[in-house]
Design an enzyme around this catalytic site. Structure first.
Site, PDB file in Angstrom:
ATOM      1  N   ASP A 173     -24.896 -20.704  21.047  1.00  0.00           N
ATOM      2  CA  ASP A 173     -25.396 -20.036  22.249  1.00  0.00           C
ATOM      3  C   ASP A 173     -26.917 -20.139  22.303  1.00  0.00           C
ATOM      4  OD1 ASP A 173     -26.100 -18.229  24.297  1.00  0.00           O
ATOM      5  OD2 ASP A 173     -24.413 -16.921  23.839  1.00  0.00           O
ATOM      6  N   HIS A 204     -23.391 -20.887  25.526  1.00  0.00           N
ATOM      7  CA  HIS A 204     -23.314 -19.794  26.482  1.00  0.00           C
ATOM      8  C   HIS A 204     -22.547 -20.228  27.730  1.00  0.00           C
ATOM      9  CE1 HIS A 204     -25.082 -15.888  27.626  1.00  0.00           C
ATOM     10  NE2 HIS A 204     -25.134 -16.369  28.853  1.00  0.00           N
TER      11      HIS A 204
END
Length: 235
Positions: A173, A204
């Site tokens: 992420d 993400h």
């Protein structure tokens, strides 16, 4: 398909927009879908429509309404992504949780009153963070967060969490660095109410309904876990 409606703030002094998707027949519980920084866009509405198809009343509050009502942005369009970041910088997260609490109250009222009605929430990005805050600050029955940003900075609130929480964490992420993920595991792995799932090598936004960020395999896995979680806790 659902539609936009209005509910009252906690104070009762104002109204704000909520996307509402109603199941066929009586709702078995309610699920609040908490937006990303892109507003109640078609992806968030599609999430609500899915939960309605599973027998839940689904509500997605327009949390940016004090800044600009009706925000719908596309993360794959750079100018819209920058607009979303600007809105995020101006957004009052504490007030946002209070608006989520108002949505909890509205959901419980609609599906039968506080004595029996169960309500869960599921949030993405900003919404994943707000789902954790909602678990700590309200009496919501179950909370799910996808790629919540900055949860490592909220660990001081973990002892207030009394109901089950599920967190989905992509290990690559770009908005949640490895040290933040490590802090989340260190602070939460032993919490009796919280379960964390890692998704190796994913970034993400992997469970978005539409667009370039989606990873079908991982989204299916995470969403299946979420569906099972709510089926158990909200039954």
């Amino acid at each position: 398909m659902g539609s936009m409606t209005k509910i009252s703030t906690l104070s009762g002094g104002e109204m704000f927009g909520v996307y509402r998707a109603q199941p066929q027949g009586e709702a078995k519980a309610a699920i609040i879908v908490i937006q990303e920084i892109f507003g109640v866009n078609r992806g968030i509405r599609a999430k609500c429509d899915y939960w309605a198809s599973q027998g839940y009343l689904a509500l997605a509050p327009d949390l940016f309404w004090r800044l600009k009502p009706g925000v719908e942005l596309d993360p794959d369009v750079e100018t819209e992504f920058q607009t979303a970041l600007d809105l995020m910088g101006k957004f009052d997260q504490d007030q946002g949780v209070r608006d989520i609490e108002a949505t909890i109250h509205a959901a419980r009222e609609e599906i039968g009153g506080a004595s029996r009605a169960k309500v869960g929430c599921v949030g993405y990005c900003l919404g994943g963070r707000l789902a954790f805050m909602t678990a700590a600050r309200t009496d919501i029955d179950a909370s799910v967060g996808y790629y919540g940003v900055g949860i490592d900075g909220l660990l001081g609130e973990k002892n207030a969490i009394a109901h089950p929480v599920l967190l989905h964490i992509p290990t690559a992420d770009g908005f949640v660095p490895a040290e933040a993920q490590a802090a989340m595991h260190e602070g939460l792995d032993d919490h009796p109410k919280i379960t964390l799932h890692d998704y190796e090598g994913l970034d993400h936004g992997f469970a978005t309904e539409f667009g370039n960020r989606r990873n079908d395999e991982a989204a299916t896995l995470a969403d299946g876990r979420t569906t099972s979680f709510f089926a158990k806790i909200l039954a």
